[in-house]
Design a protein around this motif. Structure first.
Motif, PDB file in Angstrom:
ATOM      1  N   ASN A  74       0.589   4.852   0.963  1.00  0.00           N
ATOM      2  CA  ASN A  74      -0.233   5.862   1.624  1.00  0.00           C
ATOM      3  C   ASN A  74       0.576   7.136   1.771  1.00  0.00           C
ATOM      4  O   ASN A  74       1.702   7.104   2.249  1.00  0.00           O
ATOM      5  N   GLU A 123       3.361  -2.568   7.754  1.00  0.00           N
ATOM      6  CA  GLU A 123       3.364  -2.451   6.288  1.00  0.00           C
ATOM      7  C   GLU A 123       4.520  -1.554   5.832  1.00  0.00           C
ATOM      8  O   GLU A 123       5.234  -1.864   4.890  1.00  0.00           O
ATOM      9  N   ASP A 150       0.857  -1.182   0.000  1.00  0.00           N
ATOM     10  CA  ASP A 150       0.000   0.000   0.000  1.00  0.00           C
ATOM     11  C   ASP A 150       0.889   1.226   0.000  1.00  0.00           C
ATOM     12  O   ASP A 150       1.855   1.297   0.756  1.00  0.00           O
ATOM     13  N   GLN A 206      -3.820  -6.961   4.346  1.00  0.00           N
ATOM     14  CA  GLN A 206      -2.734  -6.313   5.072  1.00  0.00           C
ATOM     15  C   GLN A 206      -1.501  -7.213   5.068  1.00  0.00           C
ATOM     16  O   GLN A 206      -1.590  -8.382   5.446  1.00  0.00           O
TER      17      GLN A 206
END
Length: 107
Positions: A44, A53, A42, A84
């Protein structure tokens, strides 16, 4: 348009179970190894939601391929959606909480 294949790969690493997502999983050119490529994390901007993460993303930032010994792989799943990424305790299966970095005490 056909969706790209996504795999969830669980494997032992340094006494922990790592769970990563990748686009390509193949029999490696090295005998007894499985090749994992195109890791998916991910991205972000701004606030960090899951430090685990981020830790995994930093650990594998410059990795073009993982060559994992077959004995270290627990499971490879083809999945529809990314979950996740995680690091789990090998004995209990509980998610290892990665603390935020603590600045060094002043000098």
């Amino acid at each position: 348009m056909m969706a790209k294949t996504l795999y969830k790969v669980s494997f032992f690493n340094a006494g922990k179970v790592y769970e990563l997502y990748a686009r390509r999983v193949e029999s490696g050119a090295l005998w007894g190894f499985t090749e994992i490529r195109d890791l998916v994390f991910d991205i972000n901007e701004g606030l960090v939601i899951d430090p685990t993460e981020e830790r995994l993303r930093d650990e594998f930032a410059h990795t073009t391929a993982l060559h994992l010994p077959m004995q270290s792989i627990i499971r490879i799943e083809e999945v529809a959606h990314k979950g996740q990424s995680a690091i789990r305790d090998a004995a209990t299966g509980e998610k290892v909480v990665t603390p935020f970095p603590v600045p060094p005490r002043g000098k």
